[in-house]
Design a protein around this motif. Sequence first.
Motif, mmCIF file in Angstrom:
data_model
loop_
_atom_site.group_PDB
_atom_site.id
_atom_site.type_symbol
_atom_site.label_atom_id
_atom_site.label_comp_id
_atom_site.label_asym_id
_atom_site.label_seq_id
_atom_site.Cartn_x
_atom_site.Cartn_y
_atom_site.Cartn_z
ATOM 1 N N GLU A 130 -20.068 70.963 -24.526
ATOM 2 C CA GLU A 130 -19.783 69.603 -24.988
ATOM 3 C C GLU A 130 -18.931 68.854 -23.963
ATOM 4 O OE1 GLU A 130 -20.672 67.903 -27.753
ATOM 5 O OE2 GLU A 130 -21.983 69.513 -28.434
ATOM 6 N N ALA A 131 -17.956 69.531 -23.395
ATOM 7 C CA ALA A 131 -17.077 68.900 -22.411
ATOM 8 C C ALA A 131 -17.855 68.492 -21.170
ATOM 9 C CB ALA A 131 -15.946 69.855 -22.037
ATOM 10 N N GLU A 132 -18.774 69.327 -20.731
ATOM 11 C CA GLU A 132 -19.569 68.989 -19.546
ATOM 12 C C GLU A 132 -20.433 67.765 -19.798
ATOM 13 O OE1 GLU A 132 -22.568 71.070 -16.264
ATOM 14 O OE2 GLU A 132 -21.885 72.208 -18.016
ATOM 15 N N ARG A 133 -21.004 67.677 -21.001
ATOM 16 C CA ARG A 133 -21.808 66.489 -21.327
ATOM 17 C C ARG A 133 -20.934 65.236 -21.360
ATOM 18 N NH1 ARG A 133 -24.944 70.202 -24.443
ATOM 19 N NH2 ARG A 133 -23.516 70.100 -26.208
ATOM 20 N N ALA A 134 -19.738 65.342 -21.925
ATOM 21 C CA ALA A 134 -18.848 64.185 -22.004
ATOM 22 C C ALA A 134 -18.375 63.748 -20.624
ATOM 23 C CB ALA A 134 -17.644 64.503 -22.890
ATOM 24 N N ALA A 135 -18.181 64.704 -19.731
ATOM 25 C CA ALA A 135 -17.631 64.391 -18.409
ATOM 26 C C ALA A 135 -18.648 63.755 -17.478
ATOM 27 C CB ALA A 135 -17.072 65.669 -17.770
ATOM 28 N N GLY A 136 -19.886 64.185 -17.548
ATOM 29 C CA GLY A 136 -20.855 63.722 -16.555
ATOM 30 C C GLY A 136 -20.590 64.410 -15.220
ATOM 31 N N PRO A 137 -21.517 64.322 -14.291
ATOM 32 C CA PRO A 137 -21.397 65.084 -13.035
ATOM 33 C C PRO A 137 -20.139 64.778 -12.236
ATOM 34 C CG PRO A 137 -23.638 64.251 -13.320
ATOM 35 C CD PRO A 137 -22.808 63.624 -14.395
ATOM 36 N N ALA A 138 -19.764 63.504 -12.118
ATOM 37 C CA ALA A 138 -18.619 63.148 -11.263
ATOM 38 C C ALA A 138 -17.319 63.731 -11.789
ATOM 39 C CB ALA A 138 -18.511 61.636 -11.132
ATOM 40 N N ALA A 139 -17.074 63.600 -13.087
ATOM 41 C CA ALA A 139 -15.819 64.108 -13.653
ATOM 42 C C ALA A 139 -15.864 65.625 -13.834
ATOM 43 C CB ALA A 139 -15.526 63.430 -14.988
ATOM 44 N N TRP A 140 -17.014 66.187 -14.176
ATOM 45 C CA TRP A 140 -17.098 67.636 -14.362
ATOM 46 C C TRP A 140 -16.808 68.373 -13.056
ATOM 47 C CZ3 TRP A 140 -16.472 70.567 -18.294
ATOM 48 C CH2 TRP A 140 -16.845 71.922 -18.248
ATOM 49 N N ARG A 141 -17.168 67.779 -11.948
ATOM 50 C CA ARG A 141 -16.864 68.376 -10.646
ATOM 51 C C ARG A 141 -15.358 68.504 -10.444
ATOM 52 N NH1 ARG A 141 -15.500 65.958 -6.040
ATOM 53 N NH2 ARG A 141 -16.045 63.913 -6.880
ATOM 54 N N LEU A 142 -14.583 67.627 -11.099
ATOM 55 C CA LEU A 142 -13.123 67.649 -10.967
ATOM 56 C C LEU A 142 -12.446 68.581 -11.962
ATOM 57 C CD1 LEU A 142 -12.451 63.811 -10.536
ATOM 58 C CD2 LEU A 142 -12.620 65.549 -8.739
#
Length: 366
Positions: A130-142
């Motif tokens: 769920e967190a990865e979906r909420a973050a999207g690629p740019a934020a999940w990379r961080l």
Amino acid sequence: MASKTIPIVDSHIHLFPADELDNLAWCKPGNPLAKQHSLEEYRAAAHAGAGPDSPPLRGFVFLETDRKNGGDGTDWSGPLMEIDWLRRIAEGRPRPGQGHAAADAALCLGVVPWAPVHLGPARLAEYLAEAERAAGPAAWRLVKGFRYLLQDKPDGSMLRDELIEGLRLLGRKGFVFDLGIDQHRRGRIQLEEAVEMIDRAHEGVLEGEKCVFVLTRPPHTLDHMCKPDVTIINTADPAFIAWRSAVFTLGKCDHVYMKLSGLFCEMSDAMRARPADEIFMAIQPWLAVVLAAFGPHRIMFGSDWPVCTLDMPRGDGDGDGDGAASPWVKWRDVVRRMCDLASLSEEDQAMIWGGTAARAYGLEID
């Protein structure tokens, strides 16, 4: 001093917008932090009264701010809202009035959100998806790790099988676990449980799968450096001895790092009001233990902004135009004094100011 030219990575800050204050579990009327604390304000605090020869700020690691989670960690809407807000920072999509600009995305080097580690690996894996979906690629990379505060949980919470297995899952996925404990208010049992928890989490685990622990503090109570009572004036005090013993034990594990931060709120009002040099001399015994136990390659600078501004003397607040050094700058000067007195090499200083944070969190720094 070499540290003046070394870029700083602040390993521990908190940010929250005004229009999401009601989503913060600790935010009650009258709380001095119950207002927006933006990236714009953080930048100002890091530069207020710093002087022209101050080291540049390279960026920061954001730590979760205790969003509401249902009390038992089963309501994820609040933590996921925080991740969505961080996504706007990472993608350079500011909303009017939230105090950050598109260019500020470059300052956000790492993100450590909340996670229900205590619910066990199956539920934790659901949350991570769920967190990865909420973050999207740019934020999940961080996203470099996660935090579930343990300093306010009942004795024995750190040793539950579900939590241990949750930590192992984070390790398998390459994430850091930020551990916040409170020796000052909870006593030596939290130190003892932390040591056993780390041992159990690493027991029988392959080297590459070990979870990295960063000892830190929560946003609303203060436990950096395992939150010692720095008002003690006698290092023969049992509380100091217990803290020192636990720190040396924790320092034996290569996967444990320590943040130099959060001690302003552990000081008396009189000590907090002193100049940086005098504060350093007062807390030097604690800093010396951490430096000896972990070495400069496993300790890192962190400001704990804006919590570091709490109860600071008038004229030493956020550096809001009065020309006084902000608490951020004051704490930086305390750490700089430690580096100078220990005669640390430029390489060692570079680790404390940013290299250790980059190593522990896997930050992508030019």
